[in-house]
Design an enzyme around this catalytic site. Structure first.
Site, mmCIF file in Angstrom:
data_model
loop_
_atom_site.group_PDB
_atom_site.id
_atom_site.type_symbol
_atom_site.label_atom_id
_atom_site.label_comp_id
_atom_site.label_asym_id
_atom_site.label_seq_id
_atom_site.Cartn_x
_atom_site.Cartn_y
_atom_site.Cartn_z
ATOM 1 N N ASN A 83 36.100 44.462 36.243
ATOM 2 C CA ASN A 83 35.348 43.208 36.126
ATOM 3 C C ASN A 83 35.844 42.282 37.227
ATOM 4 O O ASN A 83 37.050 42.114 37.419
ATOM 5 C CB ASN A 83 35.575 42.579 34.752
ATOM 6 N N GLN A 90 35.762 39.013 33.847
ATOM 7 C CA GLN A 90 37.180 39.066 34.217
ATOM 8 C C GLN A 90 37.909 37.890 33.589
ATOM 9 O O GLN A 90 37.507 36.733 33.765
ATOM 10 C CB GLN A 90 37.353 39.038 35.742
ATOM 11 N N HIS A 96 42.635 45.116 37.683
ATOM 12 C CA HIS A 96 42.936 46.149 36.687
ATOM 13 C C HIS A 96 41.708 47.015 36.478
ATOM 14 O O HIS A 96 40.595 46.523 36.365
ATOM 15 C CB HIS A 96 43.400 45.534 35.361
HETATM 16 P P1 DGP Z 1 39.175 41.635 31.884
HETATM 17 O O1 DGP Z 1 38.390 40.915 30.830
HETATM 18 O O2 DGP Z 1 38.364 42.673 32.650
HETATM 19 O O3 DGP Z 1 39.920 40.676 32.778
HETATM 20 O O4 DGP Z 1 40.249 42.486 31.085
HETATM 21 C C1 DGP Z 1 41.472 41.971 30.671
HETATM 22 C C2 DGP Z 1 41.964 42.871 29.600
HETATM 23 O O5 DGP Z 1 43.343 42.646 29.454
HETATM 24 C C3 DGP Z 1 41.332 42.620 28.229
HETATM 25 O O6 DGP Z 1 40.625 43.785 27.819
HETATM 26 C C4 DGP Z 1 42.490 42.329 27.317
HETATM 27 C C5 DGP Z 1 43.684 42.777 28.106
HETATM 28 N N1 DGP Z 1 44.886 41.978 27.924
HETATM 29 C C6 DGP Z 1 44.993 40.639 28.096
HETATM 30 N N2 DGP Z 1 46.250 40.247 27.858
HETATM 31 C C7 DGP Z 1 46.948 41.369 27.561
HETATM 32 C C8 DGP Z 1 48.315 41.601 27.212
HETATM 33 O O7 DGP Z 1 49.154 40.709 27.146
HETATM 34 N N3 DGP Z 1 48.667 42.893 26.951
HETATM 35 C C9 DGP Z 1 47.771 43.923 27.024
HETATM 36 N N4 DGP Z 1 48.225 45.148 26.736
HETATM 37 N N5 DGP Z 1 46.475 43.731 27.347
HETATM 38 C C10 DGP Z 1 46.079 42.465 27.597
#
Ligand code: DGP
Length: 110
Positions: A83, A90, A96
């Site tokens: 994203n 995003q 990522h």
């Molecule tokens: P996006 O929406 O494409 O920016 O995806 C970010 C993703 O990151 C979302 O699916 C949730 C994940 N995420 C956010 N904070 C954390 C965290 O502290 N730990 C983990 N494992 N995932 C996280």
């Protein structure tokens, strides 16, 4: 430091499934599929395009690592997504790659 940089630095915990010199993979905290792994560069780049410009070999490694994880889980297919920008969903501005698998996926995506 951004939240994913803190995960790389092991300042906050994550369920890590793969680590190399330049790449880290860990389970998404809000999984959208039975397999939902985030594959990230250890060095901070805001977007996939920034990563492609600055470290193309690392960008390629994200895809290789995602495929290896899918193979170890015997996924018969998977979806990969970057994203880019808030309007595309995003929420973390550290590039990522989402690896999603273990259920059917609709097309076009929502
Ligand atoms: P996006 O929406 O494409 O920016 O995806 C970010 C993703 O990151 C979302 O699916 C949730 C994940 N995420 C956010 N904070 C954390 C965290 O502290 N730990 C983990 N494992 N995932 C996280």
């Amino acid at each position: 430091m951004c939240i994913f940089c803190k995960i790389v630095a092991k300042e906050i915990p994550a369920d890590i499934v793969f680590e190399s010199i330049g790449v880290l993979a860990f389970n998404d905290i809000t999984p959208q599929a039975p397999t939902h792994v985030l594959v990230i560069p250890k060095w901070h780049h805001e977007t996939a395009a920034d990563l492609a410009a600055m470290a193309p070999a690392t960008l390629a490694e994200l895809f290789t690592v995602a495929d290896q994880i899918a193979k170890t889980r015997d996924l018969d297919g998977y979806r990969l997504a970057f994203n880019t920008g808030e309007s595309a969903g995003q929420s973390v501005f550290h590039a990522h790659l989402h690896l999603l698998g273990g259920r059917p996926f609709a097309w076009p995506p929502g």
